[in-house]
Design an enzyme around this catalytic site. Structure first.
Site, PDB file in Angstrom:
ATOM      1  CG  ASP A 167      -6.730 -11.486  -4.059  1.00 56.11           C
ATOM      2  OD1 ASP A 167      -7.022 -11.588  -5.262  1.00 56.11           O
ATOM      3  OD2 ASP A 167      -5.558 -11.473  -3.646  1.00 56.11           O
ATOM      4  CB  CYS A 236       2.932   3.779 -11.114  1.00 53.87           C
ATOM      5  SG  CYS A 236       1.733   4.181 -12.415  1.00 53.87           S
TER       6      CYS A 236
END
Length: 396
Positions: A167, A236
Site C-alpha cells: 500500500d 455491503c
C-alpha cells in the site's frame, strides 16, 4: 538474460509459499504482470474524479496497471495476505450444521467480534477506529515480512531484481491478488477469500524471475474473478453509510468515510458529516455485514493487537489528548500520518453527531461531557478544528 531451469523455478515457487506461511501470511500467490484488462476501468474511475484529492492515484497514470513500467524488468508479482483481526479475541467453533461446508481452518472466528463492533457503533459516545488501525502500522509489519521473504529467495538463487510494496506505491494490488488466486474482488472492492473474509492486508514483491504462475500451476484456483462467490448479495452496498459504493466493484472515494477521515485534509462536507456518525478513523461497515467475514481469521502476529484502548475509547477520551499525547501514543500507528489537526476534526464531527443523536441512546452525563470537551476547544489554534467544533456545538 539469466537462464533459469524450469524444474528449479517450480520448486522455488513452492518454497516461496512455504516460507510465506512460516512468516505468517495466510496465502501467497504468483501472477504475471498483464493488467491490461484493468486499464479502461482505472482510466474511467480517474476521469470521473472518484479518487478525490488523492492526486498520487492519477500522478502515475497507467503505471499502476503496468508493473514492468513501475519497476523495470519485472516479470512476476508475488502477492501475499496477512490477517489483522486482533489475536487476543477468543475463538469459537462454528455451529455443527456448518461443519463440512468450509475448510476446517475456517471454522474458528473471533467470538462475537461483529456484534461487539455493531454495539459500539450504536453508542453515540464511543469513538470508532477502524479495526486495522488499532494496532501497529501495517505498512511496517507487512514490509518487514515481505522483505524477509524476498531475502529468503535471494539466499536460494543469489542476487535478483525485486521491490517490495505494501500500500505504498501505485500498485493495483487487488487485481494482482485475483490473478494470483489469493482471493476475489468483492462488490465493496476489497479482496475476499472463502476461508478468511476480507480482514487482511495485502502486499507484493515485484521480481524479475520467471516463476511459474498460479494460473499455470493451479488453474482451478487462479485467476479468480470479481464477485466469484458473492452471488446476488448486496449487503455491503446497502450498508455503506454514505452510499460510497456507487455500483458493484466501484467506490467513489469522495463519499467514503475512510477517505473523508484519513485522506481528506480540509473541511469535511456539511452534508456528509451527519452520515459519518461516530467513525473517527476509517469505516468497517461494509466488512461487518459481509457474510464471508464470518470466517475472518485472527492475526498471526501480536503487532496488530489493540493499543491504547482504541477498541473501547470514547470520543471525549481521545478529544482530550494533547498534541504531545497524540504524537507519543500514535508512534508506530497508521493513524499518526493524518496529524493531530485532522484527528481533532474527525472527533469533533463524531461529537457533533452524538449531540444530534437520540438522547435516550446515551446518558445525560456523557452528553454533558461531550459539550464541555467541545467548549474547551472553541478557541483552538486551528481554524479547521474551530469550524468543526462550532458545527458540533450547534446541537448543544
Amino acid at each position: 538474460m539469466r537462464h533459469y531451469d524450469e524444474a528449479a523455478l517450480a520448486a522455488l515457487a513452492l518454497r516461496i509459499k512455504t516460507w510465506g506461511r512460516e512468516l505468517g501470511f495466510g496465502a501467497v500467490g504468483i501472477s504475471d504482470t498483464d493488467l491490461s484488462a484493468a486499464e479502461a476501468n482505472l482510466a474511467a474511475w480517474l476521469e470521473e474524479g472518484c479518487h478525490g484529492e488523492m492526486d498520487y492515484m492519477a500522478k502515475h497514470g497507467m503505471k499502476r496497471a503496468r508493473p514492468a513500467e513501475l519497476v523495470a524488468h519485472t516479470r512476476r508479482v508475488i502477492s501475499a495476505r496477512m490477517a489483522y483481526l486482533p489475536a487476543q479475541v477468543p475463538l469459537h467453533v462454528a455451529p455443527e450444521a456448518e461443519v463440512g461446508k468450509v475448510s476446517e481452518r475456517a471454522l474458528s472466528e473471533p467470538s462475537n467480534w461483529r456484534a461487539e463492533e455493531h454495539a459500539r457503533l450504536a453508542d453515540p459516545a464511543a469513538a470508532i477506529v477502524s479495526i486495522y488501525a488499532r494496532g501497529r502500522d501495517y505498512h511496517k509489519v507487512m514490509r518487514n515480512r515481505l522483505q524477509q521473504l524476498a531475502e529468503k529467495i535471494k539466499a536460494e538463487i543469489g542476487a535478483y531484481g525485486y521491490r517490495v510494496f505494501t500500500d505504498s506505491a501505485p500498485v493495483l494490488e487487488v487485481e494482482l491478488a485475483q490473478k494470483a488466486g489469493v482471493g476475489w474482488r468483492g462488490k465493496h472492492t476489497l479482496l475476499l477469500q472463502r476461508d478468511a473474509g476480507s480482514l487482511f492486508f495485502l502486499g507484493e514483491i515485484y521480481v524479475d524471475v520467471p516463476l511459474p504462475t498460479d494460473a499455470e500451476t493451479s488453474p482451478e484456483h487462479a485467476p479468480q474473478t470479481p464477485g466469484a462467490h458473492c452471488g446476488n448479495c448486496t449487503r455491503c452496498i446497502d450498508a455503506c453509510p454514505t452510499g460510497a459504493i456507487v455500483a458493484p466493484y466501484k467506490v467513489d472515494a469522495r463519499l467514503c468515510i475512510s477517505y473523508l477521515t484519513i485522506e481528506l485534509k480540509g473541511s469535511i462536507p456539511l452534508d456528509l458529516r451527519p452520515l459519518i456518525g461516530n467513525r473517527v478513523y476509517g469505516c468497517d461497515d461494509c466488512q461487518l455485514v459481509c457474510p464471508w467475514n464470518k470466517f475472518a481469521q485472527a492475526a498471526p502476529v501480536a503487532d496488530f493487537d489493540v493499543r491504547h484502548g482504541l477498541d473501547r475509547a470514547t470520543l471525549v477520551d481521545l478529544f482530550d489528548w494533547s498534541a504531545d499525547e497524540f504524537d507519543t501514543r500514535m508512534q508506530g500507528s497508521a493513524i499518526r500520518r493524518i496529524g493531530y489537526e485532522c484527528w481533532l476534526r474527525n472527533l469533533a464531527v463524531g461529537m457533533g453527531n452524538a449531540l444530534r443523536a437520540d438522547p435516550a441512546s446515551f446518558t445525560s452525563d456523557a452528553r454533558a461531557a461531550i459539550v464541555d470537551a467541545l467548549r474547551r476547544r472553541v478557541d483552538d489554534p486551528s481554524a479547521l478544528v474551530r469550524e468543526h467544533v462550532e458545527w458540533a456545538l450547534e446541537a448543544a
